[in-house]
Write a protein that holds these residues in place. Structure first.
Motif, PDB file in Angstrom:
ATOM      1  N   GLN A   1      36.436 -49.809 -33.691  1.00  0.00           N
ATOM      2  CA  GLN A   1      35.373 -50.760 -33.995  1.00  0.00           C
ATOM      3  C   GLN A   1      35.185 -51.758 -32.848  1.00  0.00           C
ATOM      4  OE1 GLN A   1      37.201 -52.025 -37.688  1.00  0.00           O
ATOM      5  NE2 GLN A   1      35.548 -51.108 -38.903  1.00  0.00           N
TER       6      GLN A   1
ATOM      7  N   ARG B   1      30.386 -52.110 -26.687  1.00  0.00           N
ATOM      8  CA  ARG B   1      29.231 -51.383 -26.131  1.00  0.00           C
ATOM      9  C   ARG B   1      27.934 -52.061 -26.534  1.00  0.00           C
ATOM     10  NH1 ARG B   1      32.214 -46.654 -27.465  1.00  0.00           N
ATOM     11  NH2 ARG B   1      31.142 -46.415 -29.452  1.00  0.00           N
ATOM     12  N   THR B   2      27.830 -52.388 -27.823  1.00  0.00           N
ATOM     13  CA  THR B   2      26.610 -53.037 -28.319  1.00  0.00           C
ATOM     14  C   THR B   2      26.388 -54.370 -27.630  1.00  0.00           C
ATOM     15  OG1 THR B   2      26.919 -51.976 -30.472  1.00  0.00           O
ATOM     16  CG2 THR B   2      25.453 -53.879 -30.396  1.00  0.00           C
TER      17      THR B   2
ATOM     18  N   ASN C   1      21.097 -46.326 -26.423  1.00  0.00           N
ATOM     19  CA  ASN C   1      22.381 -46.715 -27.004  1.00  0.00           C
ATOM     20  C   ASN C   1      23.370 -45.560 -26.922  1.00  0.00           C
ATOM     21  OD1 ASN C   1      24.061 -48.680 -28.110  1.00  0.00           O
ATOM     22  ND2 ASN C   1      23.665 -48.009 -30.213  1.00  0.00           N
TER      23      ASN C   1
ATOM     24  N   THR D   1      24.901 -51.785 -34.594  1.00  0.00           N
ATOM     25  CA  THR D   1      25.105 -51.185 -33.276  1.00  0.00           C
ATOM     26  C   THR D   1      23.897 -51.387 -32.371  1.00  0.00           C
ATOM     27  OG1 THR D   1      24.303 -49.041 -34.084  1.00  0.00           O
ATOM     28  CG2 THR D   1      26.683 -49.438 -34.175  1.00  0.00           C
TER      29      THR D   1
ATOM     30  N   GLU E   1      25.923 -39.240 -26.979  1.00  0.00           N
ATOM     31  CA  GLU E   1      26.441 -40.193 -27.961  1.00  0.00           C
ATOM     32  C   GLU E   1      27.799 -40.716 -27.501  1.00  0.00           C
ATOM     33  OE1 GLU E   1      25.085 -41.324 -30.676  1.00  0.00           O
ATOM     34  OE2 GLU E   1      23.387 -39.967 -30.968  1.00  0.00           O
ATOM     35  N   CYS E   2      28.033 -42.001 -27.655  1.00  0.00           N
ATOM     36  CA  CYS E   2      29.299 -42.585 -27.224  1.00  0.00           C
ATOM     37  C   CYS E   2      30.416 -42.150 -28.173  1.00  0.00           C
ATOM     38  CB  CYS E   2      29.192 -44.106 -27.200  1.00  0.00           C
ATOM     39  SG  CYS E   2      27.934 -44.727 -26.036  1.00  0.00           S
ATOM     40  N   THR E   3      31.456 -41.555 -27.610  1.00  0.00           N
ATOM     41  CA  THR E   3      32.559 -41.029 -28.413  1.00  0.00           C
ATOM     42  C   THR E   3      33.873 -41.739 -28.146  1.00  0.00           C
ATOM     43  OG1 THR E   3      33.163 -39.376 -26.743  1.00  0.00           O
ATOM     44  CG2 THR E   3      31.473 -38.754 -28.360  1.00  0.00           C
ATOM     45  N   GLY E   4      33.955 -42.487 -27.054  1.00  0.00           N
ATOM     46  CA  GLY E   4      35.209 -43.125 -26.678  1.00  0.00           C
ATOM     47  C   GLY E   4      36.144 -42.220 -25.913  1.00  0.00           C
TER      48      GLY E   4
ATOM     49  N   THR F   1      33.201 -49.977 -30.090  1.00  0.00           N
ATOM     50  CA  THR F   1      31.794 -49.862 -30.471  1.00  0.00           C
ATOM     51  C   THR F   1      31.091 -51.203 -30.336  1.00  0.00           C
ATOM     52  OG1 THR F   1      32.256 -48.058 -32.014  1.00  0.00           O
ATOM     53  CG2 THR F   1      30.219 -49.281 -32.353  1.00  0.00           C
ATOM     54  N   ARG F   2      31.751 -52.244 -30.784  1.00  0.00           N
ATOM     55  CA  ARG F   2      31.147 -53.576 -30.708  1.00  0.00           C
ATOM     56  C   ARG F   2      30.928 -54.003 -29.256  1.00  0.00           C
ATOM     57  NH1 ARG F   2      32.249 -58.574 -34.707  1.00  0.00           N
ATOM     58  NH2 ARG F   2      31.073 -60.162 -33.598  1.00  0.00           N
TER      59      ARG F   2
ATOM     60  N   ASP G   1      32.676 -48.347 -21.214  1.00  0.00           N
ATOM     61  CA  ASP G   1      31.562 -47.443 -21.481  1.00  0.00           C
ATOM     62  C   ASP G   1      30.381 -47.823 -20.597  1.00  0.00           C
ATOM     63  OD1 ASP G   1      32.766 -46.050 -23.812  1.00  0.00           O
ATOM     64  OD2 ASP G   1      32.665 -48.047 -24.683  1.00  0.00           O
TER      65      ASP G   1
END
Length: 500
Positions: free
Chosen positions: A49, A55-56, A468, A85, A488-491, A52-53, A461
């Motif tokens: 999380q 990146r946003t 996005n 996101t 798509e962002c996967t990490g 993801t945060r 990222d």
């Protein structure tokens, strides 16, 4: 409760020795352990999380700036909703929805424009000298709710509303609030001693010294470092009205692009891009160490007992006496220095910080960062190879590739106004402006379109905000010549990058 200065006895000093930054973890968020631990604790997020945060949050300022310019008078502010996101951008005209969506943001229709709300805030600021701290606590624009808020002492809401009316602020919402208080208190977050008896925290290193809070000391005040060694002198200070200062250090101190993470290492500072409302933010200070929260507002005015201070940002990250002047950072971007607030780190509270870019501008200072002006490589965590322009062919439409790092101009990249530019000023580009998985990453003449916007998040990222999505080494190919695509962002390690 009256505002009060919160000095800390010099005898309570805890000595801290600077140490190198922790090594990054390639497959997780590229943050020191101390910062990760604070975000887990204070924001209640797991590592996925957090990534993801980040990146946003890295993408949001780029989108916000572009839409603020494009939408003009229809623009009404922007923020990142909890758990979202994508950035939300408010507009006063639904015909602007397609423009907002084209930049990868979510539109929201509201009645009051950003310009109108700013005008209301400016009217209150012009009357700040007549705001009585026993009645008015401060004011701010609440962007997500599209309203002007005036904070009042409990039981004084009617008098606060009368103050706003007399100032010509128009429609306002009045809420009860505690009395904010300044928090007394060259690596960000380290303690320093003013006049031999007052403790504050370093904000950020700059060329020749560091920045901190104005209420920590007046111009000419001498300082000692975290080790009680002579450090420097306040070269400039402003409080109230503002709450900033800069301290010129002597030749024994070297400015470093670091913030103390109070976990045995440092967080590096790459720049000072202002984070969007709703972004996560962490602060460092000598009393409570690392604490994290969310940016709740900007350009707010707080009325301390010593007078009003305008232009502050608000957060729910806690602080206590001794933390004043310390660093606020979002990802790897410097945000500001601790001013004051309410509450503490046991029961929680609300804090305000002075934005760092204003301090740099006022005093003509240069923030000490990890970045350089001559370009740097972008290195993959998958194979430690560099993003490369094949055969140094800088023609339009040439797909980029991965190649062993060699230090040539074909592997030098600069972040310029949200774009990623080669050594000869071509831009990294998503072919045909596509947002689809598998779209080719290439170079092209810089055009300013959304397909050429890229940000490197603190989690490593490389994100195109319009889609996005992340720059990805296609099919996990670890060999020279591997092509890059949008995905798509996967990490995964094939989407993790660092500057070098």
């Amino acid at each position: 409760m009256r505002a009060r200065w919160l000095a800390v006895a010099a005898a309570a000093i805890t000595l801290l020795t600077p140490v190198p930054a922790n090594a990054a973890t390639p497959d997780g968020p590229d943050l020191p352990d101390g910062m990760l631990a604070a975000m887990r604790r204070d924001l209640k997020l797991d590592d996925g999380q957090i990534a993801t945060r980040l990146r946003t949050e890295a993408a949001a300022p780029v989108v916000q700036r572009r839409l603020q310019t494009r939408l003009g008078s229809a623009y009404a502010g922007a923020w990142i909703p909890s758990g979202a996101t994508r950035l939300t951008v408010a507009v006063t005209d639904s015909s602007a929805f397609p423009a907002v969506r084209a930049e990868g943001a979510t539109p929201a229709l509201v009645s009051r424009s950003a310009a109108g709300l700013s005008s209301s805030r400016a009217a209150l600021d012009r009357h700040a000298s007549s705001a009585r701290p026993s009645i008015v606590r401060g004011w701010y624009v609440d962007t997500p709710s599209n309203r002007m808020v005036v904070m009042a002492a409990p039981g004084s809401e009617k008098q606060a509303a009368a103050f706003a009316q007399a100032a010509g602020a128009g429609a306002v919402s009045v809420v009860a609030a505690e009395q904010p208080k300044p928090l007394y208190d060259t690596r960000g977050g380290d303690q320093y001693v003013i006049n031999g008896n007052t403790l504050c925290s370093v904000g950020f290193a700059v060329a020749g010294g560091f920045v901190s809070a104005g209420h920590c000391g007046g111009t000419g005040s001498p300082t000692l470092g975290y080790n009680n060694v002579a450090q420097g002198t306040f070269a400039g200070s402003s409080f109230p009205g503002n709450d900033y200062a800069w301290i010129r250090t002597n030749g024994n101190w070297t400015s470093q692009p670091w913030v103390n993470n109070y976990s045995g290492g440092n967080v590096t500072v790459a720049g000072s891009q202002e984070a969007a409302i709703g972004s996560s933010v962490c602060r460092s200070g000598r009393t409570t160490g690392w604490r994290c929260g969310t940016i709740l507002g900007r350009n707010e005015t707080i009325v301390y007992s010593q007078g009003a201070v305008s232009g502050l940002a608000r957060s729910n990250a806690c602080a206590e006496p001794g933390d004043s002047g310390g660093s606020w950072i979002s990802g790897n971007q410097a945000q500001g220095v601790t001013s004051g607030g309410t509450g503490n780190c046991s029961s929680g509270g609300t804090m305000w910080f002075q934005p760092v870019n204003e301090i740099l501008s006022v005093y003509g200072l240069t923030l000490t960062t990890t970045g350089g002006g001559s370009g740097s490589a972008l290195i993959s965590s998958l194979n430690n190879k560099c993003i490369d322009v094949p055969n140094s062919n800088f023609s339009d439409g040439v797909p980029v590739q991965m190649w062993g790092c060699n230090g040539t101009g074909a592997q030098k990249w600069n972040f310029v106004n949200g774009t990623l530019q080669t050594s000869n000023n071509k831009c990294l580009d998503v072919a045909w402006g596509s947002t689809a998985n598998g779209a080719v990453i290439q170079i092209a003449n810089c055009s300013g379109n959304a397909a050429q916007q890229f940000v490197l998040s603190a989690a490593g990222d490389l994100v195109n905000p319009q889609a996005n999505k992340c720059v990805d080494i296609d099919a996990w190919n670890a060999n020279d010549g591997a092509r890059l695509v949008l995905w798509e962002c996967t990490g995964g390690a094939n989407q993790k990058w660092r500057r070098g």
